[in-house]
Design an enzyme around this catalytic site. Structure first.
Site, mmCIF file in Angstrom:
data_model
loop_
_atom_site.group_PDB
_atom_site.id
_atom_site.type_symbol
_atom_site.label_atom_id
_atom_site.label_comp_id
_atom_site.label_asym_id
_atom_site.label_seq_id
_atom_site.Cartn_x
_atom_site.Cartn_y
_atom_site.Cartn_z
ATOM 1 N N SER A 260 0.853 -1.184 0.000
ATOM 2 C CA SER A 260 0.000 0.000 0.000
ATOM 3 C C SER A 260 0.884 1.228 0.000
ATOM 4 O O SER A 260 1.948 1.254 0.618
ATOM 5 C CB SER A 260 -0.905 -0.003 1.229
ATOM 6 N N LYS A 261 0.429 2.264 -0.711
ATOM 7 C CA LYS A 261 1.238 3.479 -0.773
ATOM 8 C C LYS A 261 1.240 4.211 0.561
ATOM 9 O O LYS A 261 2.040 5.088 0.786
ATOM 10 C CB LYS A 261 0.688 4.397 -1.858
ATOM 11 N N ARG A 262 0.319 3.870 1.421
ATOM 12 C CA ARG A 262 0.161 4.646 2.640
ATOM 13 C C ARG A 262 0.886 4.074 3.846
ATOM 14 O O ARG A 262 1.005 4.735 4.863
ATOM 15 C CB ARG A 262 -1.320 4.771 2.977
#
Ligand code: GLU
Length: 263
Positions: A260-262
């Site tokens: 996930s990019k987060r």
């Protein structure tokens, strides 16, 4: 792996669509470290031709983050260099010339289809359980219309895009990581090169700039592998020698799910 005598030049070419994520940082580091190791140079190029995905301040953010990570580009916006400008929206006039060259050499064509016509085509293909790819033989373009007719359309200011005429045959290239790759032209869409607003797509701008900036090694994430057959065709059709390609495997979590990019 055979090393050519040409001075190595790599590039990191982010689009200003958000923050730098860990995958992008890894790509930047590979480009930077490989160039340094080889005594070459690494270019930062901002690919901002897709105005619909433009995010305010993303460019400044990317540059800050890369600086923080110690990636010291040799050329780029605010660094300078003799192959600039390094922001694609400032190189706008360059791309049309190559699109015109491809058309006059028979490798690309004008397409006049409206979005309704394209939707109807896709719907029809879906019903026939076929790939929703542009069927150039059946649509309104400079390959199917009589020459006098499409010239008339152009002259009257009708909206058009320029599409790459993908050959219906095997397209081959080699990748430093993947080895030999073969993809059949039947499985590739006739890529739009120039949009109806006159902006180039990523594909045209990316190849033209890699060539003009003397990039010897294209090192990028694996998600770009499906684009590479289109890119090698562009190099061949424009009479340019292809760079080396290295597609880096995606960064995954230990369970192989996408990162996930987060987090
Ligand atoms: N602008 C593309 C991106 O956002 C560059 C891909 C490439 O390196 O060719 O990642």
């Amino acid at each position: 792996y055979k090393i050519s005598m040409k001075k190595v030049a790599t590039r990191f070419a982010p689009s200003p669509t958000g923050f730098l994520h860990v995958g992008g940082l890894r790509t930047a580091l590979y480009n930077y470290l490989f160039a340094k190791k080889m005594g070459g140079s690494c270019v930062l190029r901002i690919e901002d031709t897709d105005r619909t995905r433009f995010v305010e301040n993303a460019q400044e953010n990317l540059i800050e983050s890369l600086k923080w990570a110690g990636v010291n580009f040799d050329e780029g916006p605010s660094i300078g260099g003799d192959k600039g400008p390094y922001i694609q929206s400032e190189r706008f006039e360059l791309y049309k010339k190559y699109s015109d060259q491809l058309i006059s050499d028979g490798y690309a064509y004008y397409a006049f289809d409206t979005s309704e016509e394209l939707d109807a085509m896709r719907k029809r293909l879906q019903e026939q359980k076929k790939d929703p790819k542009y069927v150039r033989e059946e649509m309104r373009n400079s390959l199917t219309l009589p020459e006098s007719e499409w010239k008339e359309l152009l002259a009257s200011g009708e909206k058009f895009v320029v599409r790459l005429k993908i050959p219906y045959e095997d397209i081959k290239f080699s990748d430093i990581i993947r080895g030999d790759v073969t993809i059949n032209g039947h499985d590739i869409d006739d890529q739009v090169l120039l949009k109806s607003d006159g902006f180039p797509t990523y594909h045209l701008a990316n190849v033209v700039d890699d060539y003009l900036m003397g990039i010897t090694h294209v090192i990028r994430g694996e998600e770009w592998l499906p684009s590479t057959p289109k890119h090698v065709l562009l190099y061949d059709y424009l009479g340019w020698s292809r760079p080396e390609f290295a597609h880096l495997p995606l960064l995954l979590n230990p369970d192989k799910s996408k990162l996930s990019k987060r987090t």
